[in-house]
Design a protein around this motif. Sequence first.
Motif, PDB file in Angstrom:
ATOM      1  N   HIS B  92       0.425  -1.314   0.238  1.00  0.00           N
ATOM      2  CA  HIS B  92      -0.053  -0.211  -0.088  1.00  0.00           C
ATOM      3  C   HIS B  92       1.026   1.089  -0.129  1.00  0.00           C
ATOM      4  CE1 HIS B  92      -3.907  -1.528   0.370  1.00  0.00           C
ATOM      5  NE2 HIS B  92      -3.538  -2.174   1.436  1.00  0.00           N
ATOM      6  N   ASN B  93       1.844   1.628   0.799  1.00  0.00           N
ATOM      7  CA  ASN B  93       2.980   2.493   0.771  1.00  0.00           C
ATOM      8  C   ASN B  93       4.180   1.889   0.519  1.00  0.00           C
ATOM      9  OD1 ASN B  93       3.833   5.066   1.372  1.00  0.00           O
ATOM     10  ND2 ASN B  93       2.801   4.808   3.839  1.00  0.00           N
ATOM     11  N   LYS B  95       7.672   1.168   1.512  1.00  0.00           N
ATOM     12  CA  LYS B  95       9.470   2.376   1.730  1.00  0.00           C
ATOM     13  C   LYS B  95      10.016   2.094   1.953  1.00  0.00           C
ATOM     14  CE  LYS B  95       6.514   5.078   4.824  1.00  0.00           C
ATOM     15  NZ  LYS B  95       5.823   5.370   6.100  1.00  0.00           N
TER      16      LYS B  95
END
Lengths: 419, 419
Positions: B92-93, B95
């Motif tokens: 989702h994100n 990093k």
Amino acid sequence: MPKIDFRQIFNESFGMVRHLLRWIPLACYVGIAAGTASAILLASLTYATNLRESHIWLILLLAPMGWLMGLMYRHFGKSVEGGNNLILEQIHNPKDVIPFRMTPLILIGTFLTHVFGGSAGREGTAVQTGASLADQLTRPLRLSPQNRRILLMTGVSAGFGSVFGTPLAGGVFGMEVLAIGAIGYDAIAPCFLAAFVGDLVTRAWEPVIPGIRHTVYTVSEVPSLNVRTILYASIAGVLFGLVAMLFARTTHAIASTMRRLIHRTELRPVVGGLLVTVTVFGIGYAHTSKYLGLGIPTIVAAFHTHLPFYDFAAKLVLTAVTLGTGFKGGEVTPLFFIGATMGNALSSIIPLPSSLLAGMGFVAVFAGAANTPLASTLMAMELFGAEAGAYAAIACILSYLFSGHNGIYHAQRVQSSKY
Amino acid sequence: MPKIDFRQIFNESFGMVRHLLRWIPLACYVGIAAGTASAILLASLTYATNLRESHIWLILLLAPMGWLMGLMYRHFGKSVEGGNNLILEQIHNPKDVIPFRMTPLILIGTFLTHVFGGSAGREGTAVQTGASLADQLTRPLRLSPQNRRILLMTGVSAGFGSVFGTPLAGGVFGMEVLAIGAIGYDAIAPCFLAAFVGDLVTRAWEPVIPGIRHTVYTVSEVPSLNVRTILYASIAGVLFGLVAMLFARTTHAIASTMRRLIHRTELRPVVGGLLVTVTVFGIGYAHTSKYLGLGIPTIVAAFHTHLPFYDFAAKLVLTAVTLGTGFKGGEVTPLFFIGATMGNALSSIIPLPSSLLAGMGFVAVFAGAANTPLASTLMAMELFGAEAGAYAAIACILSYLFSGHNGIYHAQRVQSSKY
């Protein structure tokens, strides 16, 4: 002690029960209405096919009949001319209720197209009857735009699931056909319920109305998967996708040329009818009759005998002319025909069993043209058995990927690009 | 003449070929890596199960082993403790790259959990090895966040598809598990390709490494659908969903209680280990052994013999304790156990064949807990045959609807509410 919030569990379940108490009766109504309409459609097409095959001269009347049908739609059907695209538009942007007249007009139009020898299908008809019958509830029940959207999706699912006898594919089709590249689950229960009920209702009419029975297609041999067979299936899938694109573009190109050249809508099918009639009798009825109407016997034959390699191309052209000039009916059965015969032809160059290639083509050309790879894969498993599922999935996904962003339904949105 | 824009067709196809030329090698790498890891996992679990069953006293060491495992994760595994949720969060994100160490740590942790008698599964492990091995490509290839996201999804699909031998379910699982209520198609080709390759690779290791073989489950009788059987299947589906919710909530409740009461992470599995050991020997090994480890023989038995009605509850509690206190492994095989035995138990009150109810429960409790109704339906068709598909779909969809919005993966997003 660990704590579990039973009140929240109760609230969640209660919310769901309320949702279902609304949708179970609505989906059942839609299923019953759409399933009955599909039964009438299937029976009428059996009758139309028998009538045409025993009175070949009827095909000579295709052009004048096209004119009558054009007049009928011009006078009574302006508001429902959009067909499947009108339904998709209303799902995306709910505005006007779809008039009830869509149902009788499309049933009559499809019947006439098939009696007089147009090359067309039936899913468009089933989807239109399903959605327009569903939409009749919108005003009496004062449904919100959001609920009307779900209702129309149930109509699409019920129509599709019942006309082909494939409720799982129908359930997913109603959710998948709206947009390219994404699928939402908010209508999952109503769509599946309506598809199941629709299928049961169509089958329940079988003993009452003659000529409803669903065709059985048999994939006789499925080799085990390995790197080689995956590669073969992928190549076939790419080719199916390119042909799906060609079909969609040819149909659209003919339609837009017609719009540009012939202003009076009722004259467009006259041109199409003349083209089909001249082709059929010019080349000879014996060679061309199998490309008219649904073409079920040829689809069945594609699973067990060797067919001429050009069958798929002939069907593609005749269907694009029939539908592009304004005759009524669906695209999907011709797509099954194109895919199955093309798979049959590919078996001379791709070393996979010809019945498997026919089955893969059957669903994959449809998957590419309608941009519905998951519904098509489920359809393959429902029709041909689970063993064919992996090959069907490979072919459907690659066909979906290679068919471009303009499928047969131009009101379909592009939610995310394919690449 | 109607015009078709062949240049645009070429451009669309060319874009797709470029997309595939990137993803075919990547998905193949992911499939090979994940498939090999799944083969090692499956073989190690067979070995662990045999070891435990021939040396029952090993179960006495579950608590101290939990302590060692806790220390191992505390010292070397802080960055990968999140497990499946860490992977979903990164999708989702995107990093930080998931460290390679996730793979050995989760394989060792799962092996220890099973040797010493914890009740756990394997899909979590397969998904974590798949995704962390996939993610190792991110830095060398300098993948963009968007491409890294797709890469992680292929890892999830390959891990899931290979460990259960169900590539279609694996392909859809990687796309479906990210969010509740929606599914995007941008990773469809890489996910399916990786799942197919992963499955082939795991099977290719079968003759080389002993103990890999996938279990065969047989649904022996599928009645034809009618209003009555649809109703029965729906009731079963609702119950499966409620149990799925209960499982997810019990596991989360135990985990959060542990976090509140016991500050030192390595002591939490000690508590869990003690609870399991005391339960097992307190009640008697003969009665409880079937709830330890994967429990495959009991799952198989649920398809053809009558089992005690409380089997599903016992497995639910022991698995929630094992996983909630920090032991390693997956949730899905225990969910199969819970669902299959619960379906078996329901056959005394729901008039459907018990093997069918076992099969429906097998996939439906998983569908509800993981919020993956389509992957679960496909899994049912791959494992039990297409005939069971309609019943499985009904059960999976209702289970999905009634399992609430907090499944086993708390990093799963809610894209659209279920009702």
